[in-house]
Design a protein around this motif. Structure first.
Motif, PDB file in Angstrom:
ATOM      1  N   MET A   1     -21.867 -18.423   5.004  1.00 21.50           N
ATOM      2  CA  MET A   1     -20.470 -18.459   4.544  1.00 21.50           C
ATOM      3  C   MET A   1     -19.560 -18.043   5.688  1.00 21.50           C
ATOM      4  O   MET A   1     -19.785 -17.042   6.335  1.00 21.50           O
ATOM      5  CB  MET A   1     -20.281 -17.480   3.374  1.00 21.50           C
ATOM      6  N   PRO A   2     -18.515 -18.822   5.948  1.00 23.43           N
ATOM      7  CA  PRO A   2     -17.592 -18.403   6.997  1.00 23.43           C
ATOM      8  C   PRO A   2     -16.877 -17.140   6.585  1.00 23.43           C
ATOM      9  O   PRO A   2     -16.537 -16.956   5.422  1.00 23.43           O
ATOM     10  CB  PRO A   2     -16.621 -19.582   7.106  1.00 23.43           C
ATOM     11  N   PHE A   3     -16.620 -16.282   7.550  1.00 22.70           N
ATOM     12  CA  PHE A   3     -15.888 -15.045   7.243  1.00 22.70           C
ATOM     13  C   PHE A   3     -14.409 -15.310   7.382  1.00 22.70           C
ATOM     14  O   PHE A   3     -13.929 -15.744   8.411  1.00 22.70           O
ATOM     15  CB  PHE A   3     -16.313 -13.911   8.184  1.00 22.70           C
ATOM     16  N   GLN A   4     -13.679 -15.063   6.290  1.00 21.25           N
ATOM     17  CA  GLN A   4     -12.252 -15.299   6.290  1.00 21.25           C
ATOM     18  C   GLN A   4     -11.559 -14.061   5.766  1.00 21.25           C
ATOM     19  O   GLN A   4     -12.126 -13.278   5.025  1.00 21.25           O
ATOM     20  CB  GLN A   4     -11.891 -16.493   5.399  1.00 21.25           C
ATOM     21  N   GLY A   5     -10.293 -13.922   6.104  1.00 19.46           N
ATOM     22  CA  GLY A   5      -9.521 -12.769   5.663  1.00 19.46           C
ATOM     23  C   GLY A   5      -8.792 -13.047   4.364  1.00 19.46           C
ATOM     24  O   GLY A   5      -7.576 -13.168   4.335  1.00 19.46           O
ATOM     25  N   ALA A   6      -9.509 -13.185   3.257  1.00 18.59           N
ATOM     26  CA  ALA A   6      -8.873 -13.436   1.978  1.00 18.59           C
ATOM     27  C   ALA A   6      -7.967 -12.278   1.605  1.00 18.59           C
ATOM     28  O   ALA A   6      -8.305 -11.120   1.781  1.00 18.59           O
ATOM     29  CB  ALA A   6      -9.946 -13.623   0.899  1.00 18.59           C
ATOM     30  N   ASN A   7      -6.777 -12.636   1.086  1.00 20.53           N
ATOM     31  CA  ASN A   7      -5.813 -11.616   0.660  1.00 20.53           C
ATOM     32  C   ASN A   7      -5.464 -10.651   1.788  1.00 20.53           C
ATOM     33  O   ASN A   7      -5.251  -9.467   1.561  1.00 20.53           O
ATOM     34  CB  ASN A   7      -6.359 -10.821  -0.541  1.00 20.53           C
ATOM     35  N   SER A   8      -5.454 -11.108   3.011  1.00 18.15           N
ATOM     36  CA  SER A   8      -5.226 -10.211   4.145  1.00 18.15           C
ATOM     37  C   SER A   8      -3.788  -9.742   4.182  1.00 18.15           C
ATOM     38  O   SER A   8      -2.868 -10.452   3.787  1.00 18.15           O
ATOM     39  CB  SER A   8      -5.588 -10.909   5.457  1.00 18.15           C
ATOM     40  N   LEU A   9      -3.605  -8.513   4.677  1.00 17.45           N
ATOM     41  CA  LEU A   9      -2.274  -7.971   4.840  1.00 17.45           C
ATOM     42  C   LEU A   9      -1.644  -8.463   6.140  1.00 17.45           C
ATOM     43  O   LEU A   9      -0.429  -8.494   6.278  1.00 17.45           O
ATOM     44  CB  LEU A   9      -2.330  -6.446   4.840  1.00 17.45           C
ATOM     45  N   THR A  10      -2.471  -8.844   7.094  1.00 24.24           N
ATOM     46  CA  THR A  10      -1.992  -9.395   8.354  1.00 24.24           C
ATOM     47  C   THR A  10      -2.826 -10.634   8.657  1.00 24.24           C
ATOM     48  O   THR A  10      -3.943 -10.773   8.155  1.00 24.24           O
ATOM     49  CB  THR A  10      -2.161  -8.376   9.496  1.00 24.24           C
ATOM     50  N   PRO A  11      -2.302 -11.573   9.475  1.00 25.58           N
ATOM     51  CA  PRO A  11      -3.085 -12.770   9.784  1.00 25.58           C
ATOM     52  C   PRO A  11      -4.433 -12.404  10.383  1.00 25.58           C
ATOM     53  O   PRO A  11      -4.534 -11.527  11.231  1.00 25.58           O
ATOM     54  CB  PRO A  11      -2.194 -13.491  10.809  1.00 25.58           C
ATOM     55  N   PHE A  12      -5.462 -13.080   9.936  1.00 25.37           N
ATOM     56  CA  PHE A  12      -6.792 -12.786  10.441  1.00 25.37           C
ATOM     57  C   PHE A  12      -7.539 -14.090  10.629  1.00 25.37           C
ATOM     58  O   PHE A  12      -7.759 -14.824   9.671  1.00 25.37           O
ATOM     59  CB  PHE A  12      -7.542 -11.894   9.452  1.00 25.37           C
ATOM     60  N   TRP A  13      -7.895 -14.405  11.873  1.00 26.10           N
ATOM     61  CA  TRP A  13      -8.600 -15.638  12.149  1.00 26.10           C
ATOM     62  C   TRP A  13      -9.829 -15.321  12.999  1.00 26.10           C
ATOM     63  O   TRP A  13      -9.806 -14.474  13.857  1.00 26.10           O
ATOM     64  CB  TRP A  13      -7.705 -16.615  12.918  1.00 26.10           C
ATOM     65  N   GLY A 144     -16.768   3.019   5.392  1.00 31.96           N
ATOM     66  CA  GLY A 144     -15.488   3.594   5.020  1.00 31.96           C
ATOM     67  C   GLY A 144     -15.347   3.747   3.522  1.00 31.96           C
ATOM     68  O   GLY A 144     -16.319   4.027   2.824  1.00 31.96           O
ATOM     69  N   ARG A 145     -14.135   3.528   3.029  1.00 34.41           N
ATOM     70  CA  ARG A 145     -13.873   3.655   1.591  1.00 34.41           C
ATOM     71  C   ARG A 145     -13.332   2.376   0.969  1.00 34.41           C
ATOM     72  O   ARG A 145     -13.310   2.253  -0.252  1.00 34.41           O
ATOM     73  CB  ARG A 145     -12.905   4.820   1.327  1.00 34.41           C
ATOM     74  N   ASP A 146     -12.890   1.436   1.799  1.00 33.81           N
ATOM     75  CA  ASP A 146     -12.395   0.175   1.249  1.00 33.81           C
ATOM     76  C   ASP A 146     -12.807  -1.017   2.108  1.00 33.81           C
ATOM     77  O   ASP A 146     -12.143  -2.039   2.125  1.00 33.81           O
ATOM     78  CB  ASP A 146     -10.873   0.213   1.100  1.00 33.81           C
ATOM     79  N   MET A 147     -13.931  -0.898   2.797  1.00 33.32           N
ATOM     80  CA  MET A 147     -14.370  -1.962   3.679  1.00 33.32           C
ATOM     81  C   MET A 147     -14.707  -3.240   2.906  1.00 33.32           C
ATOM     82  O   MET A 147     -14.269  -4.334   3.250  1.00 33.32           O
ATOM     83  CB  MET A 147     -15.597  -1.516   4.500  1.00 33.32           C
ATOM     84  N   GLY A 148     -15.497  -3.106   1.851  1.00 32.88           N
ATOM     85  CA  GLY A 148     -15.901  -4.283   1.083  1.00 32.88           C
ATOM     86  C   GLY A 148     -14.863  -4.753   0.092  1.00 32.88           C
ATOM     87  O   GLY A 148     -14.795  -5.941  -0.228  1.00 32.88           O
ATOM     88  N   SER A 149     -14.039  -3.836  -0.391  1.00 33.73           N
ATOM     89  CA  SER A 149     -13.057  -4.192  -1.419  1.00 33.73           C
ATOM     90  C   SER A 149     -11.750  -4.724  -0.851  1.00 33.73           C
ATOM     91  O   SER A 149     -11.095  -5.556  -1.481  1.00 33.73           O
ATOM     92  CB  SER A 149     -12.766  -2.968  -2.304  1.00 33.73           C
ATOM     93  N   THR A 150     -11.363  -4.268   0.346  1.00 35.52           N
ATOM     94  CA  THR A 150     -10.049  -4.614   0.884  1.00 35.52           C
ATOM     95  C   THR A 150     -10.092  -5.204   2.289  1.00 35.52           C
ATOM     96  O   THR A 150      -9.513  -6.262   2.547  1.00 35.52           O
ATOM     97  CB  THR A 150      -9.138  -3.364   0.916  1.00 35.52           C
ATOM     98  N   ILE A 151     -10.765  -4.545   3.214  1.00 34.45           N
ATOM     99  CA  ILE A 151     -10.702  -4.963   4.621  1.00 34.45           C
ATOM    100  C   ILE A 151     -11.543  -6.208   4.883  1.00 34.45           C
ATOM    101  O   ILE A 151     -11.099  -7.146   5.532  1.00 34.45           O
ATOM    102  CB  ILE A 151     -11.146  -3.815   5.553  1.00 34.45           C
ATOM    103  N   PHE A 152     -12.766  -6.235   4.369  1.00 36.60           N
ATOM    104  CA  PHE A 152     -13.662  -7.378   4.566  1.00 36.60           C
ATOM    105  C   PHE A 152     -14.126  -7.900   3.201  1.00 36.60           C
ATOM    106  O   PHE A 152     -15.309  -7.797   2.854  1.00 36.60           O
ATOM    107  CB  PHE A 152     -14.865  -6.977   5.420  1.00 36.60           C
ATOM    108  N   PRO A 153     -13.229  -8.481   2.388  1.00 37.76           N
ATOM    109  CA  PRO A 153     -13.588  -8.875   1.025  1.00 37.76           C
ATOM    110  C   PRO A 153     -14.644  -9.966   0.950  1.00 37.76           C
ATOM    111  O   PRO A 153     -15.286 -10.123  -0.086  1.00 37.76           O
ATOM    112  CB  PRO A 153     -12.258  -9.341   0.422  1.00 37.76           C
ATOM    113  N   GLN A 154     -14.820 -10.728   2.039  1.00 38.97           N
ATOM    114  CA  GLN A 154     -15.822 -11.786   2.018  1.00 38.97           C
ATOM    115  C   GLN A 154     -17.037 -11.444   2.884  1.00 38.97           C
ATOM    116  O   GLN A 154     -17.766 -12.328   3.312  1.00 38.97           O
ATOM    117  CB  GLN A 154     -15.194 -13.116   2.455  1.00 38.97           C
ATOM    118  N   ALA A 155     -17.271 -10.171   3.114  1.00 42.30           N
ATOM    119  CA  ALA A 155     -18.471  -9.769   3.851  1.00 42.30           C
ATOM    120  C   ALA A 155     -19.715 -10.260   3.118  1.00 42.30           C
ATOM    121  O   ALA A 155     -19.768 -10.250   1.883  1.00 42.30           O
ATOM    122  CB  ALA A 155     -18.513  -8.257   3.995  1.00 42.30           C
TER     123      ALA A 155
END
Length: 241
Positions: A1-13, A144-155
């Motif tokens: 699965m490609p890693f994408q920044g879903a729901n990102s707060l800043t652009p992430f490519w 951390g505390r929000d790595m899977g839920s917020t920062i990297f949601p498609q890990a």
């Protein structure tokens, strides 16, 4: 699965389909740091200890002579942090601009400054981008505390590592006693419960297990047993070379 920044707060490519991300979230004292270190060393992945980033922002501001009450300047510094976490023996060397600042991060004044800068929304947003920039080949282990839920949601692989509050208080007591420091178990336990309550109920990125995370309770497990469970799960989720 490609890693994408879903729901990102800043652009992430990211221009690749092949960089795996492993996230480890959970409360303080559950063993995230040790598990992350062991996995990063075993898999030869990059490591991100997100809990250090506010301290690093505060330290970087101090070194540059920037007042940590200046939200915009601190945010600009946070966005451009040159940071790496290097496994070193049984621990991790935290590098800022190529210098080992592990000891400096433990200073009380840096901890207090970190609490101040963590309250700035623009700093929090800047550090989202900073954390996502850690995704580099061959892979990343982020704790951390929000790595899977917020920062990297498609890990590809998400772990939520927890333990009973009493178990975590026991572990903290032992750390302090081994270091020759006085420790008050009741106060440690109360602090842990208060922090859990705050982390779980905060309005921004609360401490929660992502729906697709593997939950591991380390209360009655050895570090080796936690590691084995985590690695077995990761091998199911990620094709490792």
């Amino acid at each position: 699965m490609p890693f994408q920044g879903a729901n990102s707060l800043t652009p992430f490519w990211i221009n690749t389909l092949s960089i795996p991300v492993i996230t480890i979230d959970g409360p303080s004292g559950a063993g995230k740091g040790t598990l992350g270190l062991w996995l990063a060393k075993a898999l030869k992945f990059h490591l991100l200890e997100s809990g250090a980033l506010y301290r690093l922002s505060a330290l970087a501001a101090q070194l540059l002579g920037v007042d940590d009450s200046d939200e915009q300047q601190v945010a600009d510094i946070s966005k451009q942090l040159d940071v790496s976490f290097i496994p070193k023996g049984d621990g991790v060397a935290v590098m800022l601009n190529g210098q080992d600042v592990s000891a400096a991060l433990r200073q009380e004044d840096i901890g207090m400054a970190a609490s101040r800068v963590a309250a700035f929304p623009s700093v929090r947003s800047a550090l989202v981008e900073c954390q996502r920039n850690f995704v580099k080949a061959p892979g990343l282990v982020a704790d951390g505390r929000d790595m899977g839920s917020t920062i990297f949601p498609q890990a590809e692989a998400k772990i939520f590592l927890t333990a009973r509050a009493e178990t975590r208080a026991d572990r903290r007591m032992k750390q302090l006693e081994d270091a020759g420091l006085a420790a008050d178990y009741d106060k440690i336990l109360a602090d842990i419960k208060a922090r859990d309550e705050n982390d779980s109920n905060r309005s921004v990125s609360p401490l929660v297990a992502a729906p697709d995370a593997l939950v591991i309770d380390s209360s009655d497990l050895s570090l080796d047993e936690v590691y084995d469970k985590a690695l077995e799960y990761i091998r199911l989720k990620i094709q490792l070379s």
